[in-house]
Every structure is written in C-alpha cells, then in structure tokens.
Design an enzyme around this catalytic site. Structure first.
Site, PDB file in Angstrom:
ATOM      1  N   TRP A 106       2.761  -8.288   2.156  1.00  0.00           N
ATOM      2  CA  TRP A 106       2.518  -6.802   1.855  1.00  0.00           C
ATOM      3  C   TRP A 106       3.329  -5.932   2.993  1.00  0.00           C
ATOM      4  O   TRP A 106       3.683  -4.688   2.640  1.00  0.00           O
ATOM      5  CB  TRP A 106       1.002  -6.466   2.272  1.00  0.00           C
ATOM      6  CG  TRP A 106       0.162  -7.048   1.065  1.00  0.00           C
ATOM      7  CD1 TRP A 106      -0.690  -8.144   1.027  1.00  0.00           C
ATOM      8  CD2 TRP A 106       0.016  -6.737  -0.510  1.00  0.00           C
ATOM      9  NE1 TRP A 106      -0.965  -8.821  -0.141  1.00  0.00           N
ATOM     10  CE2 TRP A 106      -0.459  -7.693  -1.085  1.00  0.00           C
ATOM     11  CE3 TRP A 106       0.925  -5.871  -1.185  1.00  0.00           C
ATOM     12  CZ2 TRP A 106      -0.654  -7.750  -2.428  1.00  0.00           C
ATOM     13  CZ3 TRP A 106       0.775  -5.711  -2.480  1.00  0.00           C
ATOM     14  CH2 TRP A 106      -0.030  -6.650  -3.065  1.00  0.00           C
ATOM     15  N   ASP A 147      -1.949  -0.624   7.968  1.00  0.00           N
ATOM     16  CA  ASP A 147      -2.521  -0.997   6.544  1.00  0.00           C
ATOM     17  C   ASP A 147      -3.563  -1.732   6.862  1.00  0.00           C
ATOM     18  O   ASP A 147      -3.765  -3.075   7.253  1.00  0.00           O
ATOM     19  CB  ASP A 147      -1.552  -1.781   5.694  1.00  0.00           C
ATOM     20  CG  ASP A 147      -1.975  -2.141   4.452  1.00  0.00           C
ATOM     21  OD1 ASP A 147      -3.060  -1.921   4.012  1.00  0.00           O
ATOM     22  OD2 ASP A 147      -1.304  -2.611   3.580  1.00  0.00           O
ATOM     23  N   LYS A 150     -11.416  -3.822  -1.613  1.00  0.00           N
ATOM     24  CA  LYS A 150     -11.817  -4.957  -1.096  1.00  0.00           C
ATOM     25  C   LYS A 150     -13.208  -5.012  -0.199  1.00  0.00           C
ATOM     26  O   LYS A 150     -14.322  -5.464  -0.423  1.00  0.00           O
ATOM     27  CB  LYS A 150     -10.661  -5.636  -0.055  1.00  0.00           C
ATOM     28  CG  LYS A 150      -9.519  -5.978  -0.936  1.00  0.00           C
ATOM     29  CD  LYS A 150      -8.234  -6.112   0.051  1.00  0.00           C
ATOM     30  CE  LYS A 150      -7.233  -5.980  -0.837  1.00  0.00           C
ATOM     31  NZ  LYS A 150      -7.015  -7.129  -2.069  1.00  0.00           N
TER      32      LYS A 150
END
Length: 360
Positions: free
Chosen positions: A102, A171, A195
C-alpha cells in the site's frame, strides 16, 4: 442464524451489537418514518448523525481542536492522489517510507504529481519488517508512512519523528482505533473505514488546520481538502449510511472502554495466535519478524502449498472465513480487527493446534 468466524481483511467484521442496532433502526430511524439511507443529508436528523460521528471520533482519539475531521469518499486509494496534489508543490519532494504494497501504491500516485524520494524501505526483507534509519531529502514536503501492512502483517510499533517543518502523514486504514496514538505526532491521518471504523464507503481524514492553508486553488474541487473542511464534509452528498454505521461503531468502542480497552484486547488476541505459531516447532511459519508483528493481521505459512490448501479448506468447513493470504503472497492471514471477538481467536488457535496434531 449461525454467525461464522469472520477473519476477512476488509470489508471486515462488524460488532454484532452494531448490526443489531442498525437492523432495529433500518426501516424507521428516530421515528422519522424513513430509513437513515432515505434521509436528506441536509436534514436536522442526519445532521445529528454526522456531528455525533465527528464528536465521538474526536473524543476517542483525543483529537485536538486545531485539527479538522473530514468524511470523504474514494477510499484510502483516492488519498494517495489527494495528498501530493495538495501538499507537494514545485521545488519540494515527497518522502515515502515503504513498508508494503500500500505504501508502494501511495508512492506511485505521488510520482504522477511531482518529485518523490524513498526515505526508507523494507522491500529487501520481503516486507517482513518495518523500515528504519530514515534518510529524508533536504527539500522534503512531507513524510508518508503506512502504519499497518495488511498483506505482509507488519506494523509500526513506534512512529518516526520528523522535524516540525516536515509534516508526518499516516495511512492508518487498518489499525486506526486499535491502539492509542498521539494525534499531535501527525499533520494528517487518513483511514478507509472498512476495517475498524465501519462498512466501506467513507474515509476518515484527520488534518491539522494549519496544513489546510497550503492547499492550492488550482486542483479539482473534490480533491481539495479545503472544500470538505469549509463545508463540514457536506459539499456534496456524503455516504450517509456509512457515516451512520461509523457513529454506531464509535459508540460501541466507547462502551467497550475506549481505545485503551481495544488495545488490551487486541494484544491478547494477537498474542494467542502468535503463541500458537511460535510453539508449533516450524509447522506454522510467521512472515513478520517478532519486533514488527502486526496486531491486526497475523500472516503465516505452512510447510507446503498442498498443506496450506488443506488447512484453508478444512478451516472453511469449520466456519473460519477469510483466512487465505492476499493473492500477491498466498499463505494464510487472520485479520483480527476490533470487531473480531477474543472467542474467535481462541477458536482459531485451537483449530490450528488440532490441525497440526493431525498433519505434522
């Protein structure tokens, strides 16, 4: 109805109490005669939902008043582009710490906007650890990190420190609300909700107000953070149902004892599974080195692909869902976000032990 053991990496498990509350209110929200999904986003009823979500988030994460809380769309992936478009001016360089897939994707989007620099990387280790020894460029516009890495199962245990003039951007899509953090260490934090925060559809952005002053006026309106800050995240129709679910999840976290309680439970859940791996005498092989292990995504392999396939098949038959590793790396992965109960991890640990006894 039988509930399975949900270890999906995202969209992930939601607290049962939250789902039940949403079910109760689905057809008639607060005696409006409408579902929350049918309310106008300009209505007083929805305004209360919107404000409650922001207020609870500020309370739980102890967000100072000099930060804005934004509710955006497009997932964390859109933030990969929005961040450099807002904060990477000509003559400056965006710095990225690479700790997994990511962060690589975030870097790739920044490269389309301006100059970039890899300040640290763990790629040579197969992303089994967290990068160290930052090498910041002299003209750094900001440093970007990914706090938890869902694919490889690593997590920053201590965040890097940057000089006050270099914003730290994080992030935190896969570990926000799972442990205590000092918001003041960051100038911007963003997280896709699917999540730990709620269902997919909304992305939370926590941004220092003084950083907003840097946003240029010549970028697309919807990618400009000032647009959302000035309009209280209501410039266009927001993902109202996702924000409603976010508010319910935040209520649930508060009732559990807040982020501190979540952190204790998450440590216990992760400890159970890592202990099972470590005591298996090599039958289960963890990917992440011990000092970098994630408390959200436990990644491991078995001695062979054939045995891994048998493990995943039998696990599914026993009601364990989502244990397959990411398609990039294979193997196994148990995602144990806030809403995954301790009992699910206990059951998985027992299954792993019985499987080992059968096939070792």
């Amino acid at each position: 109805m039988k509930r399975i053991y949900n270890f999906n990496a995202g969209p992930a498990a939601l607290p049962k109490q939250v789902l039940q509350r949403a079910q109760e209110e689905l057809l008639d929200f607060k005696e409006t005669g409408m579902s929350v999904m049918e309310l106008s986003h300009r209505s007083k009823e929805y305004e209360k939902v919107h404000q409650k979500a922001a207020t609870l988030l500020q309370e739980l994460l102890k967000i100072p008043d000099d930060y804005e809380i934004l509710f955006m769309q497009g997932g964390a992936s859109l933030q990969f582009s929005a961040i450099p478009m807002n904060f990477l001016p000509s003559g400056k360089t965006a710095n990225y710490s690479l700790s997994g897939s990511w962060s690589e994707k975030a870097l790739k989007e920044a490269q389309k906007v301006g100059l970039t620099h890899i300040a640290s990387t763990a790629k040579e280790s197969g992303y089994s650890t967290i990068p160290s020894q930052l090498d910041l460029s002299t003209d750094a516009a900001y440093l970007h990190i990914t706090s938890n890495n869902t694919i490889f199962g690593t997590q920053w245990q201590e965040f890097p420190h940057t000089p006050s003039y270099i914003p730290l951007i994080g992030d935190m899509s896969s570990d926000i609300l799972s442990r205590t953090i000092n918001i003041k260490d960051f100038s911007l934090i963003y997280a896709g909700a699917q999540k730990n925060l709620g269902p997919s559809g909304v992305t939370v952005v926590i941004i220092k107000k003084e950083l907003l002053e840097q946003c240029p006026s010549n970028i697309p309106t919807m990618l400009n953070y000032q647009t959302h800050a000035k309009n209280k995240s209501l410039y266009n129709t927001p993902p109202t149902f996702s924000i409603y679910m976010l508010s319910l999840v935040l209520e649930w976290v508060k009732k559990q004892g807040g982020v501190e309680a979540m952190e204790r439970i998450n440590q216990e859940k992760a400890g159970l599974l890592y202990e099972t791996i470590d005591q298996s005498e090599g039958f289960y092989i963890g990917h992440a080195v011990k000092g970098a292990r994630s408390h959200m995504n436990v990644t491991f392999n078995l001695p062979s692909e054939e045995l891994t396939s048998i493990f995943l098949t039998q696990a599914k038959e026993e009601g364990f869902i989502g244990l397959g590793g990411h398609r990039m790396v294979g193997g196994c992965r148990a995602s144990i976000y806030n809403a995954v109960p301790l009992e699910s991890c206990q059951a998985l640990a027992e299954f792993m032990k019985s499987f080992q006894a059968k096939y070792r």
